[in-house]
Design a protein around this motif. Structure first.
Motif, PDB file in Angstrom:
ATOM      1  N   MET A   1       0.723  -1.256   0.027  1.00  0.00           N
ATOM      2  CA  MET A   1      -0.147  -0.066  -0.090  1.00  0.00           C
ATOM      3  C   MET A   1       1.080   1.292   0.010  1.00  0.00           C
ATOM      4  SD  MET A   1      -2.842   1.228   2.883  1.00  0.00           S
ATOM      5  CE  MET A   1      -3.839  -0.275   2.481  1.00  0.00           C
ATOM      6  N   SER A   2       0.702   2.040  -1.126  1.00  0.00           N
ATOM      7  CA  SER A   2       1.572   3.274  -0.993  1.00  0.00           C
ATOM      8  C   SER A   2       0.903   4.278  -0.233  1.00  0.00           C
ATOM      9  CB  SER A   2       1.682   3.426  -2.653  1.00  0.00           C
ATOM     10  OG  SER A   2       2.674   2.724  -3.236  1.00  0.00           O
ATOM     11  N   GLU A   3       1.637   5.018   0.573  1.00  0.00           N
ATOM     12  CA  GLU A   3       0.829   6.031   1.488  1.00  0.00           C
ATOM     13  C   GLU A   3       1.139   7.226   0.839  1.00  0.00           C
ATOM     14  OE1 GLU A   3       1.667   8.254   5.639  1.00  0.00           O
ATOM     15  OE2 GLU A   3       2.947   6.665   4.936  1.00  0.00           O
ATOM     16  N   HIS A 205      11.603  -1.669  -0.449  1.00  0.00           N
ATOM     17  CA  HIS A 205      10.255  -1.763  -1.050  1.00  0.00           C
ATOM     18  C   HIS A 205      10.297  -3.301  -1.443  1.00  0.00           C
ATOM     19  CE1 HIS A 205       6.837  -0.842  -3.112  1.00  0.00           C
ATOM     20  NE2 HIS A 205       7.266  -1.248  -4.452  1.00  0.00           N
ATOM     21  N   HIS A 241       5.466   1.459  -0.339  1.00  0.00           N
ATOM     22  CA  HIS A 241       5.059   0.712   0.752  1.00  0.00           C
ATOM     23  C   HIS A 241       6.177  -0.114   1.232  1.00  0.00           C
ATOM     24  CE1 HIS A 241       3.680  -2.845   2.744  1.00  0.00           C
ATOM     25  NE2 HIS A 241       4.023  -3.608   1.905  1.00  0.00           N
ATOM     26  N   GLY A 243       6.982  -3.093   3.619  1.00  0.00           N
ATOM     27  CA  GLY A 243       6.473  -4.259   4.571  1.00  0.00           C
ATOM     28  C   GLY A 243       7.509  -5.263   4.792  1.00  0.00           C
ATOM     29  N   TRP A 323      -3.481   6.120   6.931  1.00  0.00           N
ATOM     30  CA  TRP A 323      -3.363   5.718   5.881  1.00  0.00           C
ATOM     31  C   TRP A 323      -4.143   6.693   4.754  1.00  0.00           C
ATOM     32  CZ3 TRP A 323      -0.188   1.946   5.993  1.00  0.00           C
ATOM     33  CH2 TRP A 323      -0.228   1.125   7.084  1.00  0.00           C
ATOM     34  N   SER A 334      -5.868  -5.434   1.172  1.00  0.00           N
ATOM     35  CA  SER A 334      -5.075  -4.259   1.251  1.00  0.00           C
ATOM     36  C   SER A 334      -4.654  -3.904   2.894  1.00  0.00           C
ATOM     37  CB  SER A 334      -5.691  -3.056   0.868  1.00  0.00           C
ATOM     38  OG  SER A 334      -5.654  -2.917  -0.379  1.00  0.00           O
ATOM     39  N   ILE A 337      -1.729  -5.942   3.645  1.00  0.00           N
ATOM     40  CA  ILE A 337      -0.617  -5.052   3.197  1.00  0.00           C
ATOM     41  C   ILE A 337      -0.271  -4.055   4.363  1.00  0.00           C
ATOM     42  CG2 ILE A 337       0.510  -3.511   1.564  1.00  0.00           C
ATOM     43  CD1 ILE A 337      -1.173  -4.911  -0.523  1.00  0.00           C
ATOM     44  N   ALA A 338      -1.355  -3.282   4.848  1.00  0.00           N
ATOM     45  CA  ALA A 338      -1.032  -2.443   5.847  1.00  0.00           C
ATOM     46  C   ALA A 338      -0.330  -3.089   7.239  1.00  0.00           C
ATOM     47  CB  ALA A 338      -2.455  -1.643   6.170  1.00  0.00           C
ATOM     48  N   GLU A 341       3.119  -3.491   6.769  1.00  0.00           N
ATOM     49  CA  GLU A 341       3.839  -2.065   6.921  1.00  0.00           C
ATOM     50  C   GLU A 341       3.750  -1.723   8.352  1.00  0.00           C
ATOM     51  OE1 GLU A 341       3.683   2.185   5.258  1.00  0.00           O
ATOM     52  OE2 GLU A 341       3.178   0.466   3.971  1.00  0.00           O
TER      53      GLU A 341
END
Length: 369
Positions: A1-3, A205, A241, A243, A323, A334, A337-338, A341
């Motif tokens: 997840m790209s912030e 990444h 992201h 993670g 987020w 997602s 994924i969060a 991270e």
């Protein structure tokens, strides 16, 4: 997840010249035998991957290829035609990292052209493992991992049902990804006739992410040391992201965020005149962008320490983190994924001695120290 980054950085003037015409609207000429093609990513807010085309004395070389999708394939082909070449002429493919929006079309490019594919060994290992993995084994690993970090039963139920059903899913994402046939060796020049392109290992990444430094005078005479193809490592308005490096066979406590921050500092010292990223747009002042990202992550770690004034599981921490949308609106996949991270940030805090696991807690909780 790209912030989404907090900084709003405008597109700089002189960041390439779009070619004209309906079929060439997705192509930009960056000068000096470098073009970029906007290859669409289906159903993704990023919109597209910037596939770079680098002229060499043995034919064009692609840096990344885009998502494995018919529209993406057609767009890539049309973009190559716009710059005066075609798929069959591609000499090689250099992959910044294994993610499907970068490596997805590599196999088709190789089939159409006979091109070689190069990738860092750490990401090649992920491609090989994914191709060989049974879906049921991965689902079992994921269900156990999410249980250990405190995921609620309503999130775990679909995974457990899939495991109980024997893991009967058609395929894992990335299971059709092409195996590279060349290795990118950090610090070495790639064997590109007539060009000086040096690999810089920038893990974070992904464990095998590489940036590529074109050690040639900037065609627009911008001050600095050449140009940098930065993949997802350094983007003008997004923090990528970071993670955990997931591997069911490896229990090593890696530190991806630490890897990323160290890699950022190396790139900041490089002094590149211009950055050509895989998303958004070309930009200058790489060192300034690096400082912003380093500050952003330090601010984020400090904020997490405030949250950890009380014991929290990684899942509870992820629920409370900021987020690009409210937690309730983040889809099931997602959220995984969060949480990854959140775990990467916890790993960093533990390594720095700023947080620790609460002894005997199950699922494990963490507390600031």
């Amino acid at each position: 997840m790209s912030e989404q980054s907090k900084e709003a950085i405008p597109r700089p003037a002189g960041a390439g010249r779009p070619l004209t015409g309906s079929r060439t609207a997705q192509v930009t000429d960056h000068g000096g035998g470098v073009h970029s093609i906007k290859v669409p990513i289906p159903d993704n807010p990023l919109g597209h991957t910037l596939v770079h085309v680098l002229d060499t004395d043995r034919g064009p070389v692609l840096i990344d290829t885009g998502w494995d999708d018919p529209e993406a394939w057609d767009t890539l082909g049309a973009g190559l035609a716009a710059v005066g070449t075609e798929m069959a002429e591609i000499h090689g493919v250099v992959i910044t990292h294994h993610h499907p929006d970068h490596h997805g079309l590599s196999g088709q490019v190789r089939e159409a052209s006979g091109a070689w594919i190069a990738m860092h060994a750490a990401d090649t290992a992920i491609v090989r493992r994914t191709r060989e993995s049974e879906p049921g084994r991965w689902l079992t690993y994921l269900a156990a991992k999410l249980t250990a970090v405190g995921a609620p039963e309503e999130h775990l139920a679909p995974l457990r049902a899939a495991v109980a059903d024997g893991g009967r899913v058609r395929t894992l994402p990335g299971s059709r990804a092409a195996l590279p046939d060349r290795e990118i060796v950090p610090g070495e020049l790639l064997g590109l006739a007539g060009r000086r392109l040096r690999a810089i290992w920038t893990p974070g990444h992904t464990p095998g992410h590489v940036c590529l430094h074109l050690e040639e005078e900037h065609p627009g005479n911008l001050p600095g040391r050449g140009r940098l193809f930065s993949g997802d490592h350094l983007l003008p308005g997004i923090s990528p992201h970071i993670g955990l490096y997931e591997d069911p066979d490896d229990a090593t406590a890696t530190d991806p965020l630490g890897d990323y921050l160290d890699s950022l500092e190396r790139i900041g010292r490089l002094g590149a005149a211009e950055v050509l990223p895989a998303h958004q747009y070309a930009f200058t002042d790489a060192a300034g962008r690096v400082r912003e990202l380093l500050g952003h992550h330090e601010e984020r770690l400090t904020g997490l320490l405030g949250l950890l004034a009380e014991p929290l599981t990684p899942w509870e921490l992820a629920e409370r983190m900021e987020w690009n949308r409210p937690w309730e609106q983040i889809p099931h996949g997602s959220r995984n994924i969060a949480v990854s991270e959140a775990e990467a940030h916890l790993r960093r805090l533990v390594k720095l001695g700023r947080a620790e696991a609460v002894p005997g807690s199950e699922p494990v909780t963490y507390l600031a120290v």
